[in-house]
Write a protein that holds these residues in place. Structure first.
Motif, short mmCIF file in Angstrom:
data_model
loop_
_atom_site.label_atom_id
_atom_site.label_comp_id
_atom_site.label_asym_id
_atom_site.label_seq_id
_atom_site.Cartn_x
_atom_site.Cartn_y
_atom_site.Cartn_z
N ILE A 33 0.81 -1.22 0.00
CA ILE A 33 0.00 0.00 0.00
C ILE A 33 0.85 1.27 0.00
CG2 ILE A 33 -1.79 1.30 1.22
CD1 ILE A 33 -2.78 -1.28 2.44
N ILE A 34 1.74 1.39 0.96
CA ILE A 34 2.43 2.67 1.16
C ILE A 34 3.31 3.04 -0.02
CG2 ILE A 34 4.04 3.92 2.63
CD1 ILE A 34 3.01 2.26 4.99
N PHE A 35 4.07 2.09 -0.56
CA PHE A 35 4.96 2.40 -1.68
C PHE A 35 4.20 2.91 -2.90
CE2 PHE A 35 7.08 1.03 -5.60
CZ PHE A 35 8.24 1.79 -5.51
N PRO A 36 3.17 2.19 -3.40
CA PRO A 36 2.44 2.74 -4.56
C PRO A 36 1.69 4.02 -4.25
CG PRO A 36 1.40 0.74 -3.74
CD PRO A 36 2.70 0.84 -3.05
N LEU A 37 1.25 4.19 -3.00
CA LEU A 37 0.55 5.41 -2.62
C LEU A 37 1.49 6.61 -2.67
CD1 LEU A 37 -2.16 6.52 -1.68
CD2 LEU A 37 -1.49 6.02 0.68
N VAL A 38 2.68 6.46 -2.12
CA VAL A 38 3.68 7.53 -2.16
C VAL A 38 4.09 7.81 -3.60
CG1 VAL A 38 6.04 8.15 -1.51
CG2 VAL A 38 4.52 7.11 0.17
N PHE A 39 4.18 6.77 -4.41
CA PHE A 39 4.54 6.93 -5.83
C PHE A 39 3.53 7.81 -6.56
CE2 PHE A 39 3.83 5.45 -10.19
CZ PHE A 39 5.07 5.69 -10.76
N THR A 40 2.24 7.57 -6.34
CA THR A 40 1.21 8.35 -7.02
C THR A 40 1.15 9.78 -6.48
OG1 THR A 40 -0.48 7.48 -5.49
CG2 THR A 40 -0.20 6.35 -7.59
N ILE A 41 1.39 9.98 -5.18
CA ILE A 41 1.40 11.33 -4.62
C ILE A 41 2.55 12.14 -5.22
CG2 ILE A 41 1.79 12.67 -2.52
CD1 ILE A 41 0.29 10.52 -0.97
N ARG A 42 3.71 11.54 -5.30
CA ARG A 42 4.85 12.23 -5.90
C ARG A 42 4.59 12.57 -7.35
NH1 ARG A 42 10.34 9.10 -4.80
NH2 ARG A 42 11.08 10.90 -5.99
N GLY A 43 3.95 11.64 -8.08
CA GLY A 43 3.63 11.89 -9.48
C GLY A 43 2.66 13.05 -9.64
N ALA A 44 1.63 13.08 -8.80
CA ALA A 44 0.64 14.16 -8.86
C ALA A 44 1.28 15.50 -8.50
CB ALA A 44 -0.52 13.85 -7.92
N PHE A 45 2.17 15.50 -7.51
CA PHE A 45 2.83 16.74 -7.10
C PHE A 45 3.73 17.27 -8.22
CE2 PHE A 45 6.34 19.06 -5.09
CZ PHE A 45 5.63 20.02 -4.39
N ARG A 46 4.43 16.38 -8.89
CA ARG A 46 5.30 16.81 -10.00
C ARG A 46 4.48 17.40 -11.14
NH1 ARG A 46 9.16 11.44 -10.02
NH2 ARG A 46 10.53 12.04 -8.29
N ARG A 47 3.31 16.82 -11.41
CA ARG A 47 2.43 17.35 -12.45
C ARG A 47 1.98 18.76 -12.09
NH1 ARG A 47 -2.04 15.28 -12.45
NH2 ARG A 47 -2.70 15.47 -14.61
N ARG A 48 1.67 18.98 -10.82
CA ARG A 48 1.27 20.31 -10.37
C ARG A 48 2.39 21.32 -10.56
NH1 ARG A 48 2.13 23.14 -5.71
NH2 ARG A 48 0.49 24.61 -5.03
N GLU A 49 3.61 20.95 -10.20
CA GLU A 49 4.74 21.86 -10.34
C GLU A 49 5.03 22.16 -11.81
OE1 GLU A 49 6.33 23.33 -7.55
OE2 GLU A 49 4.42 22.48 -6.89
N LYS A 50 4.90 21.15 -12.66
CA LYS A 50 5.09 21.36 -14.10
C LYS A 50 4.00 22.28 -14.65
CE LYS A 50 8.72 19.11 -15.55
NZ LYS A 50 9.82 19.83 -16.27
#
Length: 248
Positions: A44-61
């Protein structure tokens, strides 16, 4: 207070109800087993952190592309207004086109979107005008303006791509499913450890640990869901579109 309550929604209620019922039946049936809880971090935690980081990077871009888009519009307008051979009437029309590009893009990105083609058509009017009048402008001025229009087009297409293409839906569905299944795996294992530690007469400890851990996981998932579309103005961390609207 809003920034704390925004992570609570119907998914939070569902997850907590499942956790409460699982804990209740675990205590009644005395259901327990020894399970290595480090598997939870992998499942759970690893894929959840992966998707949060991906969403945050999209926001910054998205913020970066919108900043380049706005600066491109400002520069194009300044260059066109400085051309002595362009009539005052044409300058007014071109400025209106530039204002419409900004307005329509932010409408497209926002909660009540307009068509992306409308944005592209407005940008195309500027490029067409520059191409048709290139001979009447100062030397190399048209090439420079087209170069700045490239930043405008990149801003349009990049933000549109961010809006339409999200983090992998399959991973997000997987995370949500396992968060709902999490209490079934976690609670009996924690109950076993509590009994092993002599806490048999304190069932509130099991309820507290189970509810808090589930609340943390579902809250992280809700944060990711709000970051998923950084333009919809449905979360406190969304891109502030008003900052990128060009007004003259």
């Amino acid at each position: 207070m809003e920034k704390y309550l925004v992570i609570i929604n119907w998914r939070t209620l569902v997850a907590l109800v499942i956790t409460g019922l699982t804990t209740h039946f675990t205590l009644i049936k005395n259901f327990q087993y020894n399970f290595d809880l480090t598997m939870i971090s992998i499942a759970i935690i690893f894929p959840l952190v992966f998707t949060i980081r991906g969403a945050f990077r999209r926001r910054e871009k998205a913020i970066e592309h919108l900043a380049k888009f706005k600066s491109g519009l400002i520069t194009v307008d300044a260059c066109l207004q400085s051309q002595a051979k362009i009539s005052a009437e044409d300058k007014a029309k071109l400025r209106l086109n530039i204002l419409n590009i900004s307005k329509h893009l932010l409408e497209y990105l926002g909660p009540a979107p307009t068509s992306l083609e409308t944005v592209r058509e407005e940008a195309g009017k500027i490029s067409d005008y520059i191409r048709e009048r290139s001979m009447s402008m100062k030397f190399n001025a048209s090439l420079k303006i087209q170069g700045f229009m490239r930043d405008v087009y990149l801003g349009i297409e990049n933000t549109a791509a961010i809006k339409e293409h999200r983090t992998p839906a399959s991973i997000r569905a997987y995370c949500l499913l396992f968060i709902y299944l999490y209490p079934v795996i976690y609670v009996p294992s924690v109950y076993f450890r509590l009994l092993d530690g002599g806490s048999k007469s304190d069932p509130w400890i099991l309820y507290t640990l189970a509810l808090i851990s589930t609340f943390i996981l579902i809250s992280l998932f809700n944060v990711q869901e709000q970051l998923e579309n950084p333009f919809d103005q449905d979360g406190i961390d969304d891109v502030k579109l008003d900052m990128f609207e060009w007004e003259k």
